[in-house]
Design an enzyme around this catalytic site. Structure first.
Site, PDB file in Angstrom:
ATOM      1  N   ASP A   1      -4.715  10.835 -42.892  1.00 33.38           N
ATOM      2  CA  ASP A   1      -5.727   9.779 -42.869  1.00 33.38           C
ATOM      3  C   ASP A   1      -6.628   9.888 -41.643  1.00 33.38           C
ATOM      4  OD1 ASP A   1      -3.731   9.058 -41.069  1.00 33.38           O
ATOM      5  OD2 ASP A   1      -3.021   7.370 -42.250  1.00 33.38           O
TER       6      ASP A   1
ATOM      7  N   ASN B   1       4.664  -2.997 -42.466  1.00 30.51           N
ATOM      8  CA  ASN B   1       4.595  -3.633 -43.794  1.00 30.51           C
ATOM      9  C   ASN B   1       4.922  -2.641 -44.910  1.00 30.51           C
ATOM     10  OD1 ASN B   1       2.322  -2.027 -43.836  1.00 30.51           O
ATOM     11  ND2 ASN B   1       0.874  -3.660 -44.283  1.00 30.51           N
TER      12      ASN B   1
ATOM     13  N   HIS C   1       3.598   0.412 -45.296  1.00 31.25           N
ATOM     14  CA  HIS C   1       2.544   1.340 -45.738  1.00 31.25           C
ATOM     15  C   HIS C   1       2.876   2.765 -45.321  1.00 31.25           C
ATOM     16  CE1 HIS C   1       0.411   0.602 -41.726  1.00 31.25           C
ATOM     17  NE2 HIS C   1       0.388   1.906 -41.804  1.00 31.25           N
TER      18      HIS C   1
ATOM     19  N   GLU D   1      -1.835   0.644 -48.252  1.00 33.13           N
ATOM     20  CA  GLU D   1      -1.354  -0.706 -47.987  1.00 33.13           C
ATOM     21  C   GLU D   1      -0.651  -1.280 -49.222  1.00 33.13           C
ATOM     22  OE1 GLU D   1      -1.286  -1.852 -45.130  1.00 33.13           O
ATOM     23  OE2 GLU D   1      -3.136  -1.608 -43.985  1.00 33.13           O
TER      24      GLU D   1
HETATM   25  C1  GLP Z   1      -0.774   4.141 -38.923  1.00 32.86           C
HETATM   26  C2  GLP Z   1      -0.941   5.466 -39.656  1.00 32.86           C
HETATM   27  C3  GLP Z   1       0.312   5.842 -40.399  1.00 32.86           C
HETATM   28  C4  GLP Z   1       1.499   5.717 -39.490  1.00 32.86           C
HETATM   29  C5  GLP Z   1       1.667   4.283 -39.051  1.00 32.86           C
HETATM   30  C6  GLP Z   1       2.863   4.072 -38.169  1.00 32.86           C
HETATM   31  O1  GLP Z   1      -1.066   3.050 -39.705  1.00 32.86           O
HETATM   32  N1  GLP Z   1      -2.020   5.444 -40.587  1.00 32.86           N
HETATM   33  O2  GLP Z   1       0.181   7.147 -40.898  1.00 32.86           O
HETATM   34  O3  GLP Z   1       2.653   6.143 -40.161  1.00 32.86           O
HETATM   35  O4  GLP Z   1       0.501   3.943 -38.329  1.00 32.86           O
HETATM   36  O5  GLP Z   1       2.542   4.340 -36.849  1.00 32.86           O
HETATM   37  P1  GLP Z   1       3.550   4.453 -35.662  1.00 32.86           P
HETATM   38  O6  GLP Z   1       4.241   5.758 -35.829  1.00 32.86           O
HETATM   39  O7  GLP Z   1       2.687   4.446 -34.431  1.00 32.86           O
HETATM   40  O8  GLP Z   1       4.452   3.298 -35.737  1.00 32.86           O
END
Ligand code: GLP
Length: 241
Positions: free
Chosen positions: A67, A135, A137, A142
């Site tokens: 992403d 949440n 995702h 989402e």
């Molecule tokens: C963002 C990214 C996800 C990632 C998530 C969790 O929303 N788009 O790909 O998995 O954050 O992030 P973190 O690893 O910092 O908790």
């Protein structure tokens, strides 16, 4: 589903590195799906160390990131391209032509999404690295995202923007939109490696492992994939029996 729970971040990172390295060594050309966020940072650091020690090369590796934020220039400090450059790409011997990120620039984001989809589907992703949002995702898919979704423009949920605000000066600076691989793109990967740490992820991990499969908690769809490995710390695993 293979579930590993680690006492220390260092052990988790070492296992993640070992699994990625094994995939890279498994055949002459490999394609990796990569993730940003704090979860894979230690894994990337170890992969960089392996390359520096000449035990690993990215010359035969093609990458597709999950992403990218919409509305940040590619060279913005918080763009996911900048993240990947800082944590991996600038330090390994990957051919830049083999790095793919969704483009969030220009005026036709739908066309960008289509182009990214076409490039992605011309490859077989050998391993997809994932984190998970609090949440549930995955990528920026989402709650409510259809199972057959492919690369698309996403409006991020408030919770996701709040979670990611720690990387920005204020919530207002967090982009509202992103471009993300869809659920069907993620499920297409031959193997999935998901990393989650911290108590904030415990509920999502519980749902992922034994919750009802529902689009309301996107990570639950991973139950339908034949080759998923979870690397967790004790906090993220705390609601599993
Ligand atoms: C963002 C990214 C996800 C990632 C998530 C969790 O929303 N788009 O790909 O998995 O954050 O992030 P973190 O690893 O910092 O908790």
């Amino acid at each position: 589903m293979n579930i590993f729970v680690f006492r220390s971040q260092a052990e988790l990172d070492a296992k993640a590195c070992e699994l990625v390295k094994a995939v890279i060594h498994s055949k002459p050309q490999v394609t990796l799906g990569l993730a940003t966020g704090s979860s894979p940072v230690g894994m990337y650091a170890r992969l960089v160390d392996e390359v520096k020690a000449k035990r690993l090369s990215f010359k035969s590796v093609t990458t597709f990131n999950l992403d990218e934020y919409v509305g940040l220039p590619a060279d913005h400090a918080q763009s996911y391209l900048t993240f990947m450059n800082q944590h991996l790409f600038n330090h390994v011997d990957i051919d830049r032509a083999n790095i793919h990120m969704p483009s969030a620039e220009g005026h036709d984001l739908e066309a960008n999404a289509k182009a990214y989809h076409d490039a992605l589907w011309s490859h077989t992703v050998d391993l997809q690295v994932l984190g998970v949002g609090s949440n549930g995702h995955i990528g920026f898919n989402e709650p409510g995202t259809p199972v057959d979704s492919t690369v698309h423009v996403v409006r991020m949920h408030k919770q996701t923007r709040l979670d990611n605000a720690r990387f920005f000066n204020s919530l207002d600076e967090v982009p509202e939109y992103a471009i993300s691989m869809g659920i069907s793109d993620i499920l297409r990967a031959k193997k999935i490696l998901l990393i989650a740490t911290g108590a904030k992820k415990a509920q999502a991990i519980k749902e992922l492992v034994k919750g009802k499969i529902t689009v309301d908690v996107p990570c639950t769809i991973l139950q339908t994939h034949p080759d998923v490995t979870l690397l967790l710390d004790e906090d993220a695993a705390s609601l599993l029996s």
